[in-house]
Design a protein around this motif. Structure first.
Motif, PDB file in Angstrom:
ATOM      1  N   TYR A 124     -11.676 -17.766  -0.733  1.00 15.70           N
ATOM      2  CA  TYR A 124     -11.391 -16.378  -1.039  1.00 15.70           C
ATOM      3  C   TYR A 124     -12.040 -15.439  -0.018  1.00 15.70           C
ATOM      4  CZ  TYR A 124      -9.593 -17.715  -5.607  1.00 15.70           C
ATOM      5  OH  TYR A 124      -8.841 -18.269  -6.608  1.00 15.70           O
ATOM      6  N   CYS A 125     -11.403 -14.291   0.134  1.00 13.32           N
ATOM      7  CA  CYS A 125     -12.048 -13.168   0.806  1.00 13.32           C
ATOM      8  C   CYS A 125     -12.171 -12.052  -0.220  1.00 13.32           C
ATOM      9  CB  CYS A 125     -11.265 -12.716   2.038  1.00 13.32           C
ATOM     10  SG  CYS A 125      -9.588 -12.119   1.696  1.00 13.32           S
ATOM     11  N   PHE A 126     -12.920 -10.999   0.126  1.00 12.79           N
ATOM     12  CA  PHE A 126     -13.175  -9.915  -0.821  1.00 12.79           C
ATOM     13  C   PHE A 126     -12.863  -8.573  -0.173  1.00 12.79           C
ATOM     14  CE2 PHE A 126     -15.644 -13.461  -2.244  1.00 12.79           C
ATOM     15  CZ  PHE A 126     -15.544 -13.418  -3.630  1.00 12.79           C
ATOM     16  N   ALA A 127     -12.011  -7.805  -0.843  1.00 11.48           N
ATOM     17  CA  ALA A 127     -11.763  -6.424  -0.435  1.00 11.48           C
ATOM     18  C   ALA A 127     -12.800  -5.546  -1.113  1.00 11.48           C
ATOM     19  CB  ALA A 127     -10.354  -5.998  -0.838  1.00 11.48           C
ATOM     20  N   VAL A 128     -13.497  -4.735  -0.324  1.00 16.49           N
ATOM     21  CA  VAL A 128     -14.619  -3.941  -0.834  1.00 16.49           C
ATOM     22  C   VAL A 128     -14.464  -2.485  -0.403  1.00 16.49           C
ATOM     23  CG1 VAL A 128     -17.116  -3.577  -0.708  1.00 16.49           C
ATOM     24  CG2 VAL A 128     -16.197  -5.912  -0.832  1.00 16.49           C
ATOM     25  N   ASP A 129     -14.635  -1.580  -1.352  1.00 14.55           N
ATOM     26  CA  ASP A 129     -14.782  -0.147  -1.058  1.00 14.55           C
ATOM     27  C   ASP A 129     -16.208   0.239  -1.378  1.00 14.55           C
ATOM     28  OD1 ASP A 129     -12.148   0.111  -0.349  1.00 14.55           O
ATOM     29  OD2 ASP A 129     -11.513   1.003  -2.242  1.00 14.55           O
ATOM     30  N   ALA A 130     -16.904   0.813  -0.415  1.00 13.65           N
ATOM     31  CA  ALA A 130     -18.294   1.217  -0.592  1.00 13.65           C
ATOM     32  C   ALA A 130     -18.419   2.724  -0.422  1.00 13.65           C
ATOM     33  CB  ALA A 130     -19.190   0.499   0.416  1.00 13.65           C
ATOM     34  N   GLU A 131     -19.310   3.314  -1.165  1.00 18.81           N
ATOM     35  CA  GLU A 131     -19.582   4.743  -1.057  1.00 18.81           C
ATOM     36  C   GLU A 131     -20.335   5.006   0.251  1.00 18.81           C
ATOM     37  OE1 GLU A 131     -20.537   7.666  -4.658  1.00 18.81           O
ATOM     38  OE2 GLU A 131     -22.283   6.537  -3.995  1.00 18.81           O
ATOM     39  N   GLY A 132     -19.870   5.987   1.004  1.00 19.49           N
ATOM     40  CA  GLY A 132     -20.545   6.340   2.247  1.00 19.49           C
ATOM     41  C   GLY A 132     -19.692   6.075   3.475  1.00 19.49           C
ATOM     42  N   HIS A 133     -20.254   6.365   4.640  1.00 18.06           N
ATOM     43  CA  HIS A 133     -19.561   6.310   5.929  1.00 18.06           C
ATOM     44  C   HIS A 133     -20.269   5.312   6.834  1.00 18.06           C
ATOM     45  CE1 HIS A 133     -17.958   7.756   9.801  1.00 18.06           C
ATOM     46  NE2 HIS A 133     -17.046   8.432   9.117  1.00 18.06           N
ATOM     47  N   ILE A 134     -19.525   4.653   7.702  1.00 15.92           N
ATOM     48  CA  ILE A 134     -20.126   3.677   8.611  1.00 15.92           C
ATOM     49  C   ILE A 134     -21.216   4.306   9.471  1.00 15.92           C
ATOM     50  CG2 ILE A 134     -18.399   4.033  10.424  1.00 15.92           C
ATOM     51  CD1 ILE A 134     -18.571   1.023  11.018  1.00 15.92           C
ATOM     52  N   ALA A 135     -21.132   5.620   9.706  1.00 15.04           N
ATOM     53  CA  ALA A 135     -22.163   6.294  10.490  1.00 15.04           C
ATOM     54  C   ALA A 135     -23.429   6.545   9.680  1.00 15.04           C
ATOM     55  CB  ALA A 135     -21.624   7.620  11.030  1.00 15.04           C
ATOM     56  N   ASP A 136     -23.372   6.425   8.355  1.00 17.68           N
ATOM     57  CA  ASP A 136     -24.580   6.526   7.534  1.00 17.68           C
ATOM     58  C   ASP A 136     -25.435   5.289   7.783  1.00 17.68           C
ATOM     59  OD1 ASP A 136     -23.492   8.829   6.433  1.00 17.68           O
ATOM     60  OD2 ASP A 136     -22.698   7.793   4.661  1.00 17.68           O
ATOM     61  N   ARG A 137     -26.727   5.470   7.969  1.00 14.74           N
ATOM     62  CA  ARG A 137     -27.583   4.333   8.319  1.00 14.74           C
ATOM     63  C   ARG A 137     -27.529   3.228   7.271  1.00 14.74           C
ATOM     64  NH1 ARG A 137     -31.680   5.367  12.206  1.00 14.74           N
ATOM     65  NH2 ARG A 137     -32.361   3.238  11.807  1.00 14.74           N
ATOM     66  N   ARG A 138     -27.541   3.603   6.001  1.00 19.10           N
ATOM     67  CA  ARG A 138     -27.565   2.579   4.955  1.00 19.10           C
ATOM     68  C   ARG A 138     -26.276   1.749   4.966  1.00 19.10           C
ATOM     69  NH1 ARG A 138     -25.912   7.250   2.787  1.00 19.10           N
ATOM     70  NH2 ARG A 138     -24.272   7.213   1.184  1.00 19.10           N
ATOM     71  N   VAL A 139     -25.143   2.409   5.235  1.00 19.55           N
ATOM     72  CA  VAL A 139     -23.864   1.700   5.256  1.00 19.55           C
ATOM     73  C   VAL A 139     -23.751   0.858   6.521  1.00 19.55           C
ATOM     74  CG1 VAL A 139     -21.348   1.950   5.254  1.00 19.55           C
ATOM     75  CG2 VAL A 139     -22.755   3.469   3.846  1.00 19.55           C
ATOM     76  N   GLY A 140     -24.103   1.453   7.669  1.00 20.13           N
ATOM     77  CA  GLY A 140     -24.034   0.703   8.924  1.00 20.13           C
ATOM     78  C   GLY A 140     -24.903  -0.540   8.896  1.00 20.13           C
TER      79      GLY A 140
END
Length: 311
Positions: free
Chosen positions: A239-255
């Motif tokens: 399996y693979c997993f489709a994920v939606d996360a809160e925030g932007h790739i430029a946010d340090r926590r998300v990056g």
């Protein structure tokens, strides 16, 4: 590439077309209906359309699997924005048809869970057949292949039908989420109310493999808004997993969460960072202490000072 053409799941009269027309730029684009989600996305891949709007999630059944699978495979594409549309169905019939005449109905498969209870109560003996889209179902009714179609009431005039029953929905306030997809490019700047979408492939199947993936988000205070497993086609249990996360790739926590995933997963496909529909920065919940960009920067500076011998 045709910069003036936007593809969408057609034919004319779909909820997707209605959602697309809510975008300001739609007024200056040629809107091209396609027969399926794969066809709409392939138009972007081939360069015959600059972007495509397709459904990706509804509030009743979750992710639209066709769209998730198409974004996970093939030449990479990127999501640039999303549109939320409230959904209510009408039962469209040829003029003169009564409810007692309806023995067969059709619509897109995603519509069935949203009208199942209504059908059980009012059309318990009717046979359901799936169509490529709700509007295509209306076209098939126009041609006489089915007695009725569940579609938007607005589609009735296009196909010479009448709304026999309106405001059909098993769940109040049902919504469908659509995404505008284009070729990969630099994401737009963060707005403070963003969403990041990725597809993640697990490494070796072992106890705690999914937990390890989720911890990359959890330890950095990144809230997950959707996680849905999809088979890879490589065999049972893959399996693979489709994920939606809160925030932007430029946010340090998300990056940093994405970098952590890249270290432990064989493949991570970035699908885009884009503004959340209907959400303003002031409405976004407060971050967990220790997860703001400023706190990540302060921690990095502290580490650098210690590496340099500066206390």
């Amino acid at each position: 590439m045709s910069a003036t053409r936007y593809a969408y799941l057609g034919p004319e009269g779909t909820f997707t077309e209605v959602a697309l027309r809510t975008l300001p730029e739609a007024a200056t684009r040629e809107l091209v209906p396609m027969v399926s989600v794969p066809a709409a996305l392939d138009a972007v891949r081939s360069g015959s359309a600059a972007a495509a709007l397709v459904p990706i999630e509804n509030s009743v059944e979750g992710g639209i699997t066709t769209t998730l699978d198409e974004l996970a495979t093939g030449e990479p594409l990127m999501i640039y924005r999303e549109v939320l549309l409230s959904i209510s169905f009408a039962l469209l019939v040829r003029p003169g048809t009564e409810l007692s005449d309806v023995k067969s109905v059709t619509a897109h498969p995603a519509a069935q869970p949203q009208v199942r209870n209504w059908m059980a109560a009012h059309l318990p003996d009717a046979v359901w057949e799936s169509a490529a889209s709700n509007a295509d179902g209306a076209r098939l009714v126009q041609e006489g292949r089915y007695d009725a179609a569940f579609a938007g009431e607005f589609a009735a005039a296009t196909y010479g039908l009448e709304p026999l029953v309106t405001e059909i929905h098993d769940a109040e306030n049902a919504q469908t989420r659509f995404v505008l997809v284009g070729r990969p490019a630099r994401p737009a700047a963060p707005t403070g109310a963003d969403k990041t979408s990725v597809v993640i492939w697990l490494g070796e199947d072992q106890p705690g493999a999914l937990l390890e993936l989720l911890q990359e988000f959890a330890v950095r205070g990144v809230n997950l808004m959707l996680i849905q497993s999809r088979p890879t086609g490589a065999g049972i249990g893959n399996y693979c997993f489709a994920v939606d996360a809160e925030g932007h790739i430029a946010d340090r926590r998300v990056g940093e969460a994405l970098m952590g995933l890249k270290r432990i997963c064989p493949n991570v496909r970035f699908l885009g960072s884009y503004p959340r529909a209907g959400v303003e920065p002031k409405d976004v919940r407060l971050l967990r202490p220790g997860t703001s960009d400023a706190e990540f920067t302060e921690a990095a500076d502290w580490l650098a000072r210690n590496l340099d011998g500066r206390v």
